[in-house]
Every structure is written in C-alpha cells, then in structure tokens.
Design a protein around this motif. Sequence first.
Motif, PDB file in Angstrom:
ATOM      1  N   PHE A 100       0.848  -1.179   0.000  1.00  0.00           N
ATOM      2  CA  PHE A 100       0.000   0.000   0.000  1.00  0.00           C
ATOM      3  C   PHE A 100       0.887   1.233   0.000  1.00  0.00           C
ATOM      4  O   PHE A 100       1.705   1.412   0.916  1.00  0.00           O
ATOM      5  CB  PHE A 100      -0.924   0.013   1.222  1.00  0.00           C
ATOM      6  CG  PHE A 100      -2.025  -1.001   1.161  1.00  0.00           C
ATOM      7  CD1 PHE A 100      -3.321  -0.625   0.807  1.00  0.00           C
ATOM      8  CD2 PHE A 100      -1.777  -2.338   1.451  1.00  0.00           C
ATOM      9  CE1 PHE A 100      -4.345  -1.576   0.751  1.00  0.00           C
ATOM     10  CE2 PHE A 100      -2.788  -3.285   1.399  1.00  0.00           C
ATOM     11  CZ  PHE A 100      -4.072  -2.897   1.042  1.00  0.00           C
ATOM     12  N   LEU A 101       0.752   2.061  -1.032  1.00  0.00           N
ATOM     13  CA  LEU A 101       1.560   3.273  -1.118  1.00  0.00           C
ATOM     14  C   LEU A 101       1.081   4.275  -0.071  1.00  0.00           C
ATOM     15  O   LEU A 101      -0.118   4.534   0.042  1.00  0.00           O
ATOM     16  CB  LEU A 101       1.462   3.884  -2.512  1.00  0.00           C
ATOM     17  CG  LEU A 101       1.967   3.009  -3.673  1.00  0.00           C
ATOM     18  CD1 LEU A 101       1.831   3.754  -4.991  1.00  0.00           C
ATOM     19  CD2 LEU A 101       3.411   2.578  -3.455  1.00  0.00           C
TER      20      LEU A 101
ATOM     21  N   LYS B 161      -1.796  -9.464   3.099  1.00  0.00           N
ATOM     22  CA  LYS B 161      -2.396  -9.865   4.384  1.00  0.00           C
ATOM     23  C   LYS B 161      -1.729  -9.135   5.545  1.00  0.00           C
ATOM     24  O   LYS B 161      -2.407  -8.611   6.456  1.00  0.00           O
ATOM     25  CB  LYS B 161      -2.265 -11.377   4.568  1.00  0.00           C
ATOM     26  CG  LYS B 161      -2.835 -11.878   5.893  1.00  0.00           C
ATOM     27  CD  LYS B 161      -2.615 -13.381   6.042  1.00  0.00           C
ATOM     28  CE  LYS B 161      -3.161 -13.888   7.370  1.00  0.00           C
ATOM     29  NZ  LYS B 161      -2.912 -15.355   7.539  1.00  0.00           N
ATOM     30  N   ALA B 162      -0.396  -9.065   5.527  1.00  0.00           N
ATOM     31  CA  ALA B 162       0.329  -8.378   6.595  1.00  0.00           C
ATOM     32  C   ALA B 162      -0.043  -6.901   6.648  1.00  0.00           C
ATOM     33  O   ALA B 162      -0.198  -6.322   7.731  1.00  0.00           O
ATOM     34  CB  ALA B 162       1.837  -8.548   6.394  1.00  0.00           C
ATOM     35  N   ASP B 163      -0.209  -6.279   5.477  1.00  0.00           N
ATOM     36  CA  ASP B 163      -0.594  -4.866   5.426  1.00  0.00           C
ATOM     37  C   ASP B 163      -1.997  -4.651   5.989  1.00  0.00           C
ATOM     38  O   ASP B 163      -2.250  -3.673   6.702  1.00  0.00           O
ATOM     39  CB  ASP B 163      -0.531  -4.351   3.989  1.00  0.00           C
ATOM     40  CG  ASP B 163       0.886  -4.122   3.505  1.00  0.00           C
ATOM     41  OD1 ASP B 163       1.820  -4.187   4.327  1.00  0.00           O
ATOM     42  OD2 ASP B 163       1.062  -3.863   2.300  1.00  0.00           O
ATOM     43  N   ILE B 164      -2.905  -5.550   5.648  1.00  0.00           N
ATOM     44  CA  ILE B 164      -4.278  -5.437   6.150  1.00  0.00           C
ATOM     45  C   ILE B 164      -4.283  -5.514   7.672  1.00  0.00           C
ATOM     46  O   ILE B 164      -4.993  -4.763   8.358  1.00  0.00           O
ATOM     47  CB  ILE B 164      -5.173  -6.540   5.553  1.00  0.00           C
ATOM     48  CG1 ILE B 164      -5.354  -6.326   4.044  1.00  0.00           C
ATOM     49  CG2 ILE B 164      -6.536  -6.575   6.246  1.00  0.00           C
ATOM     50  CD1 ILE B 164      -6.071  -5.051   3.672  1.00  0.00           C
TER      51      ILE B 164
ATOM     52  N   TYR C 224     -10.624  -0.146  -7.470  1.00  0.00           N
ATOM     53  CA  TYR C 224      -9.951   0.303  -8.689  1.00  0.00           C
ATOM     54  C   TYR C 224      -8.665   1.055  -8.381  1.00  0.00           C
ATOM     55  O   TYR C 224      -8.009   1.555  -9.283  1.00  0.00           O
ATOM     56  CB  TYR C 224     -10.889   1.178  -9.528  1.00  0.00           C
ATOM     57  CG  TYR C 224     -12.143   0.433  -9.951  1.00  0.00           C
ATOM     58  CD1 TYR C 224     -12.136  -0.390 -11.072  1.00  0.00           C
ATOM     59  CD2 TYR C 224     -13.303   0.521  -9.197  1.00  0.00           C
ATOM     60  CE1 TYR C 224     -13.267  -1.104 -11.451  1.00  0.00           C
ATOM     61  CE2 TYR C 224     -14.447  -0.191  -9.556  1.00  0.00           C
ATOM     62  CZ  TYR C 224     -14.419  -0.987 -10.674  1.00  0.00           C
ATOM     63  OH  TYR C 224     -15.537  -1.707 -11.039  1.00  0.00           O
ATOM     64  N   ASN C 225      -8.306   1.126  -7.108  1.00  0.00           N
ATOM     65  CA  ASN C 225      -7.103   1.864  -6.705  1.00  0.00           C
ATOM     66  C   ASN C 225      -5.920   0.921  -6.540  1.00  0.00           C
ATOM     67  O   ASN C 225      -5.367   0.765  -5.445  1.00  0.00           O
ATOM     68  CB  ASN C 225      -7.365   2.625  -5.403  1.00  0.00           C
ATOM     69  CG  ASN C 225      -8.375   3.734  -5.586  1.00  0.00           C
ATOM     70  OD1 ASN C 225      -8.558   4.240  -6.683  1.00  0.00           O
ATOM     71  ND2 ASN C 225      -9.046   4.103  -4.508  1.00  0.00           N
ATOM     72  N   TYR C 226      -5.526   0.284  -7.631  1.00  0.00           N
ATOM     73  CA  TYR C 226      -4.406  -0.642  -7.582  1.00  0.00           C
ATOM     74  C   TYR C 226      -3.596  -0.522  -8.866  1.00  0.00           C
ATOM     75  O   TYR C 226      -4.083  -0.039  -9.900  1.00  0.00           O
ATOM     76  CB  TYR C 226      -4.898  -2.083  -7.425  1.00  0.00           C
ATOM     77  CG  TYR C 226      -5.641  -2.605  -8.631  1.00  0.00           C
ATOM     78  CD1 TYR C 226      -4.964  -3.257  -9.663  1.00  0.00           C
ATOM     79  CD2 TYR C 226      -7.019  -2.425  -8.768  1.00  0.00           C
ATOM     80  CE1 TYR C 226      -5.647  -3.718 -10.793  1.00  0.00           C
ATOM     81  CE2 TYR C 226      -7.702  -2.876  -9.884  1.00  0.00           C
ATOM     82  CZ  TYR C 226      -7.012  -3.520 -10.890  1.00  0.00           C
ATOM     83  OH  TYR C 226      -7.685  -3.958 -12.005  1.00  0.00           O
TER      84      TYR C 226
ATOM     85  N   ASN D 275      -3.004   2.211  -4.189  1.00  0.00           N
ATOM     86  CA  ASN D 275      -2.750   3.640  -3.994  1.00  0.00           C
ATOM     87  C   ASN D 275      -4.039   4.340  -3.573  1.00  0.00           C
ATOM     88  O   ASN D 275      -5.076   3.710  -3.401  1.00  0.00           O
ATOM     89  CB  ASN D 275      -2.157   4.275  -5.262  1.00  0.00           C
ATOM     90  CG  ASN D 275      -3.080   4.134  -6.456  1.00  0.00           C
ATOM     91  OD1 ASN D 275      -4.098   3.457  -6.400  1.00  0.00           O
ATOM     92  ND2 ASN D 275      -2.719   4.759  -7.558  1.00  0.00           N
ATOM     93  N   ASP D 276      -3.944   5.661  -3.402  1.00  0.00           N
ATOM     94  CA  ASP D 276      -5.118   6.486  -3.044  1.00  0.00           C
ATOM     95  C   ASP D 276      -5.830   5.976  -1.793  1.00  0.00           C
ATOM     96  O   ASP D 276      -7.041   5.756  -1.782  1.00  0.00           O
ATOM     97  CB  ASP D 276      -6.112   6.550  -4.212  1.00  0.00           C
ATOM     98  CG  ASP D 276      -5.568   7.345  -5.385  1.00  0.00           C
ATOM     99  OD1 ASP D 276      -4.600   8.095  -5.180  1.00  0.00           O
ATOM    100  OD2 ASP D 276      -6.107   7.227  -6.486  1.00  0.00           O
ATOM    101  N   LEU D 277      -5.067   5.804  -0.730  1.00  0.00           N
ATOM    102  CA  LEU D 277      -5.661   5.325   0.515  1.00  0.00           C
ATOM    103  C   LEU D 277      -6.355   6.423   1.306  1.00  0.00           C
ATOM    104  O   LEU D 277      -6.842   6.177   2.413  1.00  0.00           O
ATOM    105  CB  LEU D 277      -4.581   4.689   1.397  1.00  0.00           C
ATOM    106  CG  LEU D 277      -4.065   3.326   0.960  1.00  0.00           C
ATOM    107  CD1 LEU D 277      -3.099   2.769   1.985  1.00  0.00           C
ATOM    108  CD2 LEU D 277      -5.211   2.346   0.754  1.00  0.00           C
TER     109      LEU D 277
END
Length: 211
Positions: A65-66, A102-105, A120-122, A132-134
């Motif tokens: 995740f950016l 999974k680790a990021d989640i 659609y933010n991938y 992206n666009d978190l």
Amino acid sequence: MAILEYDTIKMFCDPTNRLGNGKEVEVYRYQDKVIKLFHRERKTTLPRISDQGLITLSELTLNCFLTPKDVIVQDKEIVGYTEEFVEEKDIQTENIPYQEIKADIETLSEQGFILEDIFYNYLFTADTMVFNDLTCCRYMPTDNSFLKERFLKKNMETINIFLIGLTKFDAFHKGEKSEYTKIFLANDYRIKHCPDCFYGDILEQEKGNKF
C-alpha cells in the motif's frame, strides 16, 4: 514525512505534468513522485481521511500500500500529498503478493484504518502489485481490542471481495463501471469459501493439496 508548501511545487501542477484524476485527487508527475491534490469540490460521497489519519498513514511501513511521502500545505491547510511514482504494467495476477497484502491489512486494521474504496485503486508493476489512493480510508484510532478485531474483519471482507473478483470473475479492470453482478459473485464466493479467513490462505492450502 516532509511538509511541502504548495507554492514550491505548483509549477509542476500544469497540463504537461498531469497524469489524470480520480474521485479524490488531481494527479501530477513530480520528479520520482506524484503530486495528489484534493479536489476543491469532492466527487465522492465518501469522506476524506482526516489530517491526522493522513499523517499517521505516512508513518506506517507497508509492503503493498503506497503511503504519503510529503504533505502539501497551503495557507496552513493540508491540500494534498505526494506518493512514490510507480510505472504501471498490465494486469498479471500471478504477481499478486498475497501474504504481503495480508500483513498490510493486519497493520492497517491495528492502526485504526478501514478500507472503503480500493476496488480500482491498484497498480501492477513488473513484478508485484500495489494499492494507492488510501486517503478514502476511514481513520478511527482506538485501543479497544474488540473494535480492532471488527476493523480487521471488515478489511478482510473488502480485500477478499477485491481479490476474488479480480482473479476469478475478471472484475475491477480500470474504466469498468457498474460491476454489481461480479461483486455479488465475488462476495458469494467469499461467503462460501473464506468467510472468516484470508483468500490468499485458501489458495495456498489448495496449492498444497495438489502435491
């Protein structure tokens, strides 16, 4: 995290450097980063992440995740941020790093972030996949373990629907709209096969059973 005054980077925010726009931001190329300026009039009903959420997000170390690199400020208000520039390639689902996702989640859930609009933010790169666009995430910091478990459950449901839709039902390609049937099918598959676990773990289990 650095703070950038808008006046110092506004020269890059012109049509020649423009990469596109989304529901949240206008996007411009800026050296090895991209500038993301929030729309003055929002194009989505989802609330923007709070300033504190944006700052907290920039302090996290994530795999796929950016996160914001700089916060852009104008008249003492946050008007945007920068992200790492990523060269986008065609979709290659064999490059999905399931365990890193999974680790990021788990990290995002623990820190109080709830995914809202990621379908659609991938982007796929030459060898992996990133989101992206978190900034459309909800940020609800808490020390309550019950709430953190709820965040994790909700985020796992969201990421599972995305991954199942993308890999099994050819959903969530850029530019597509109204994919309600595919989302329904992906969620139905999730409920039947991984209601309480991560989809990537199911894939690994299935792969192990073949040997």
